[in-house]
Design a protein around this motif. Structure first.
Motif, PDB file in Angstrom:
ATOM      1  N   GLY A 363      -7.742  -9.063   5.291  1.00 54.40           N
ATOM      2  CA  GLY A 363      -6.515  -9.280   5.962  1.00 54.40           C
ATOM      3  C   GLY A 363      -6.758 -10.304   7.247  1.00 54.40           C
ATOM      4  N   CYS A 370      -0.049 -10.273  12.856  1.00 55.07           N
ATOM      5  CA  CYS A 370       1.201  -9.322  12.709  1.00 55.07           C
ATOM      6  C   CYS A 370       1.545  -8.389  13.794  1.00 55.07           C
ATOM      7  CB  CYS A 370       0.754  -8.529  11.437  1.00 55.07           C
ATOM      8  SG  CYS A 370       2.036  -7.111  11.013  1.00 55.07           S
ATOM      9  N   MET A 464       2.459  -9.545   6.055  1.00 52.23           N
ATOM     10  CA  MET A 464       2.447 -10.391   4.673  1.00 52.23           C
ATOM     11  C   MET A 464       0.997 -10.573   4.754  1.00 52.23           C
ATOM     12  SD  MET A 464       4.565 -13.554   5.899  1.00 52.23           S
ATOM     13  CE  MET A 464       4.342 -14.494   4.353  1.00 52.23           C
ATOM     14  N   VAL A 465       0.431 -10.781   3.342  1.00 58.18           N
ATOM     15  CA  VAL A 465      -0.915 -11.667   3.346  1.00 58.18           C
ATOM     16  C   VAL A 465      -0.639 -12.627   2.004  1.00 58.18           C
ATOM     17  CG1 VAL A 465      -2.163  -9.570   4.100  1.00 58.18           C
ATOM     18  CG2 VAL A 465      -1.804  -9.977   1.881  1.00 58.18           C
ATOM     19  N   SER A 626       2.077 -11.283  -0.790  1.00 58.05           N
ATOM     20  CA  SER A 626       2.291  -9.992  -0.737  1.00 58.05           C
ATOM     21  C   SER A 626       2.910  -9.173   0.360  1.00 58.05           C
ATOM     22  CB  SER A 626       0.950  -8.991  -1.078  1.00 58.05           C
ATOM     23  OG  SER A 626       1.174  -7.719  -1.529  1.00 58.05           O
ATOM     24  N   PHE A 627       3.591  -8.558   0.433  1.00 55.69           N
ATOM     25  CA  PHE A 627       4.462  -7.998   1.533  1.00 55.69           C
ATOM     26  C   PHE A 627       4.317  -6.356   1.696  1.00 55.69           C
ATOM     27  CE2 PHE A 627       6.318 -11.679   0.008  1.00 55.69           C
ATOM     28  CZ  PHE A 627       6.424 -12.392   1.192  1.00 55.69           C
ATOM     29  N   CYS A 628       4.565  -5.680   2.933  1.00 52.14           N
ATOM     30  CA  CYS A 628       4.499  -4.451   3.034  1.00 52.14           C
ATOM     31  C   CYS A 628       5.336  -4.002   4.397  1.00 52.14           C
ATOM     32  CB  CYS A 628       3.094  -3.981   3.427  1.00 52.14           C
ATOM     33  SG  CYS A 628       2.837  -2.307   3.692  1.00 52.14           S
ATOM     34  N   GLN A 652       5.676  -0.909  -0.609  1.00 56.61           N
ATOM     35  CA  GLN A 652       4.884  -2.243  -0.770  1.00 56.61           C
ATOM     36  C   GLN A 652       5.380  -2.847  -2.207  1.00 56.61           C
ATOM     37  OE1 GLN A 652       0.715  -1.768   0.394  1.00 56.61           O
ATOM     38  NE2 GLN A 652       0.061  -3.184  -0.942  1.00 56.61           N
ATOM     39  N   VAL A 732      -2.720  -5.921   2.551  1.00 53.45           N
ATOM     40  CA  VAL A 732      -1.454  -6.009   3.482  1.00 53.45           C
ATOM     41  C   VAL A 732      -1.295  -4.533   4.052  1.00 53.45           C
ATOM     42  CG1 VAL A 732      -0.034  -5.261   1.515  1.00 53.45           C
ATOM     43  CG2 VAL A 732       1.170  -6.797   3.346  1.00 53.45           C
ATOM     44  N   THR A 736      -0.700  -4.347   8.279  1.00 51.70           N
ATOM     45  CA  THR A 736       0.833  -3.917   8.920  1.00 51.70           C
ATOM     46  C   THR A 736       0.686  -2.457   9.617  1.00 51.70           C
ATOM     47  OG1 THR A 736       1.512  -4.775   6.654  1.00 51.70           O
ATOM     48  CG2 THR A 736       3.217  -3.421   8.079  1.00 51.70           C
TER      49      THR A 736
END
Length: 768
Positions: A363, A370, A464-465, A626-628, A652, A732, A736
């Motif tokens: 990350g 973040c 996000m990554v 990708s999101f979390c 996620q 991610v 986060t």
């Protein structure tokens, strides 16, 4: 998914062999699980060879010094010493590097960081090697180190390439726009170490042709081979890297400062040479997460909609460039977070200092920003009097929105759905609702705090990554699938680092060919390259190559049957080891169809190309994202400043769940790593010297620090450009969860909490 559900799935995956599930979507257990639990897994530290010598490396005690002389005569004459090498013994390229070749194999004139290699020794006993390394006499002229990255801009050049590695000025939208509400903040992220539980080790064996074989826990064997060959002055074909068991990797697992001296010593002595690093050497030798300084200004309208984000991001690369350019690109591109921001103006720099080198850690770049952009969202919510979760929902990114880099988000981006899932998850009970003897207070069961000083806080983080390489990186992997005698074999140079590729490869072949027994061959550089094991590459690129090769073998298997029955091969299906036609006319087993034949195919997978960011920070730089969302619940002792993470709720987007137990374990591990980033992990380097380079001075989170982790939602909206539609899952949560924990501490204390890890004094409330 709760902890209980994840545990149940993992237990189900470890049932008796006759009930073991197989294929995509099943919790297939890792093939190496038994060997690892029984202690028979072949790690590099366990390797042995006839006539083995031991290596030791002399490292600089200074972060910045001029080398006046190196005297190896005492070391060379010690009994049992077989060779001593310095920069004068490097026959090929004297420098190497992952992103840029600027790091010396051995320092020659200038030492640029504490722990930089000066010389290496091979001897017949590890103690002799260490004593001989200590006997190398180096005369230094100690220089003042540059350890503040802000001073690097004005300092004398620390390197022939200068102190500035990269500058990205991102410009997006109207610079003159001003919001109704403006909040500012300055943030600092500390230096996190990958802290591998198994320290670096390797074995070099000389070859009859004058080359060398390196047995390493490499995560990118072909790149390591090419770097070694250049250093040794050899053709790549005369250097072979054989990948041993990798004891977990959350970064570039094997730093080349450990690898390269091994081959030099093996070729010089004509004997196998082994190095097993001590914990102190491990901390001194490998790269760390980039410490980062960040300044932010957020503009919003009266309803909380973001209008403009301004930011300055300064990454401390340490002495050498390594992957700092990539980390900076991620930091700048994701500086605003997974939010819709019509106007963004970001300045990003990566600079050299005399601090320990920084490099790839899970990350990188995205984690640092973040923490900052989520702190800014909390400040905005407080100033506007809006619930922090509601403010985030009003600005959440969705598919079709545009990043500040100008790239349209074409992949699934269910950010609002993820946030709603964690927000709506039931909160854990308060301590007052449980018997006093069961209370878990910050500081542990025997902590010094008083229950009356404990405050609970709830905070949120959205992160996000990007997946795969970026900015024009050529992401490609090659795989071969062979089937003979009812057994399938996968040959692919994708290294199993704990991310589950070997298990996934077995699942793909089981699903595609209906062959239950699948073996994944050991990795070495005689196979075609598959690239580095990071950013979800092997799930996407190497998994895609395995799938394509397996489908080609499937066609070879089915075409003769289809031709015999006068139908298309597409009308045949393979289920549970049986081949059937759509109309039921054909029904046979895969074993019968193979009938002793050997089938094989080789295929490549190469995602769609990307492009470098331009002079304004614009461009389609990323293949996918990708999101979390994480909701953190913490208890804070406001008198002592101690923090206990009570619970982390995680949602996620994963594209598609390929292995439920494995996926849950990866998310939980990532979240727990984030707890360390938030609360304990900080490699201290006063004046550039690593302080307490051991696992006593560097506080990793333990099982006692791990909170309850609830995976409350996995959004399976498949990414149509990704093989199987799956997304990377490990990075991610690391990105986060620290931001969510910091948010929760802010909620509990009312303090700004503007640095990670969170220091006790930042959580103390003096007015009660």
């Amino acid at each position: 998914m709760s902890n209980e559900a994840a545990t149940a799935r993992a237990a189900e995956a470890l049932t008796e062999p006759e009930t073991i599930p197989h294929g995509l979507g099943a919790s297939v257990p890792p093939a190496d699980a038994r060997a690892k639990t029984e202690g028979t897994f072949p790690y590099a530290a366990d390797l042995w060879a006839e006539g083995l010598l031991w290596a030791a490396v002399l490292r600089s005690p200074h972060p910045h010094a001029r080398i006046l002389s190196i005297d190896t005569s005492h070391a060379r004459t010690m009994p049992g010493v077989r060779a001593v090498v310095t920069h004068e013994d490097v026959p090929g390229e004297p420098v190497y590097g992952r992103g840029k070749a600027d790091r010396p194999v051995f320092a020659s004139e200038i030492v640029r960081h504490h722990g930089e290699p000066i010389a290496a020794v091979a001897a017949d006993h590890p103690d002799t090697a260490r004593m001989a390394a200590a006997a190398v006499i180096v005369e230094y002229e100690v220089l003042d180190p540059v350890t503040d990255p802000e001073q690097a801009f004005e300092a004398e050049p620390l390197h022939p390439d200068g102190n500035l590695i990269r500058h990205i000025p991102l410009r997006h939208g109207d610079p003159d726009v001003v919001g109704d509400v403006v909040v500012e903040g300055a943030y600092r992220i500390g230096r996190q170490d990958p802290a591998p539980i198994g320290a670096e080790a390797g074995l070099a064996v000389p070859r009859p042709d004058g080359g060398v074989e390196l047995y390493l826990a490499s995560t990118d064997p072909h790149a390591d081979r090419d770097a070694a060959a250049a250093c040794y002055g050899l053709e790549p074909e005369r250097v072979k890297v054989v990948v041993t068991g990798v004891p977990g990797a959350t970064a570039d697992r094997e730093d080349r400062s450990f690898q390269l001296p091994l081959g030099l010593l093996a070729m010089k002595t004509g004997c196998p040479v082994k190095l097993a690093a001590s914990r102190e050497e491990s901390f001194l030798g490998h790269t760390h997460r980039h410490p980062t300084l960040l300044r932010y200004r957020h503009h919003a309208d009266s309803e909380g909609k973001l209008v403009k984000v301004e930011a300055q991001i300064l990454l401390d690369a340490g002495a050498y460039a390594d992957t700092s350019s990539d980390a900076l690109a991620a930091a700048v591109a994701f500086a605003c977070g997974p939010y819709v921001v019509p106007n963004a103006f970001i300045e990003g720099w990566a600079v050299r200092t005399n601090n320990p080198p920084s490099g790839h850690v899970r990350g990188e770049g995205a984690m640092q920003v973040c923490a900052a952009h989520e702190a800014q969202m909390d400040k905005l919510a407080k100033k506007l009097g809006i619930d922090p979760a509601e403010l985030r929902l009003r600005n959440a990114m969705a598919t079709g929105d545009v990043l500040p880099t100008g790239q349209t988000v074409t992949c699934p981006a269910p950010v609002a759905e993820l946030l709603q899932a964690v927000r709506d998850h039931p909160l854990p009970p308060l301590p007052k609702d449980t018997p006093e003897e069961e209370w878990l207070l910050p500081g542990g069961p025997e902590g010094a705090g008083e229950p009356g000083a404990v405050r609970r806080g709830v905070g949120y983080g959205l992160g996000m990554v990007h997946m795969l390489g970026a900015e024009g990186a050529d992401e490609v992997s090659t795989a071969t699938v062979k089937v003979q005698g009812g057994v399938a074999t996968v040959l692919c140079a994708a290294v199993e680092t704990g991310q589950g590729f070997s298990t996934l490869a077995r699942q793909i072949v089981q699903e595609t060919l209906g062959v239950e027994e699948v073996h994944v061959a050991p990795v070495d550089t005689d196979q075609p390259p598959a690239g580095a094991g990071c950013r979800g590459r092997h799930t996407w690129v190497s998994g895609g190559a395995v799938e394509r090769a397996a489908k080609m073998v499937r066609t070879q298997l089915l075409q003769p049957l289809a031709h015999k029955f006068g139908m298309s091969a597409e009308l045949l299906q393979i289920t549970d080891g049986k081949i059937t036609s759509y109309d039921g006319v054909l029904s046979t087993t895969v074993a019968e169809a193979l009938d002793g034949k050997e089938l094989w195919a080789t295929a490549q997978c190469r995602p769609h190309p990307t492009e470098p960011l331009d002079e304004a920070g614009q461009g389609d730089a990323f293949v996918g994202m990708s999101f979390c969302a994480v909701r953190a619940v913490v208890d804070v002792d406001i008198e002592l400043g101690s923090v206990r993470v009570v619970e982390l709720a995680v949602a996620q987007d994963v594209g598609r769940v390929l292995n439920p137990a494995q996926l849950a374990a990866r998310i939980e591990a990532g979240v727990t790593q984030g707890v360390g980033v938030a609360l304990t992990e900080n490699l201290r380097t006063p004046r550039g010297v690593i302080r307490h380079p051991d696992l006593t001075g560097y506080a990793l989170p333990t099982a006692l620090d791990a909170p309850d982790i609830h995976i409350v939602k996995l959004v399976e909206e498949r990414d149509v450009v990704a093989p199987f539609g799956a997304k990377a899952v490990s990075a991610v949560p690391v990105v986060t969860s620290p931001a969510a924990i910091a948010s929760a501490v802010r909620a509990a204390t009312g303090r700004p909490v503007n640095r990670l890890p969170i220091r006790p004094q930042a959580a103390v409330v003096t007015n009660g």
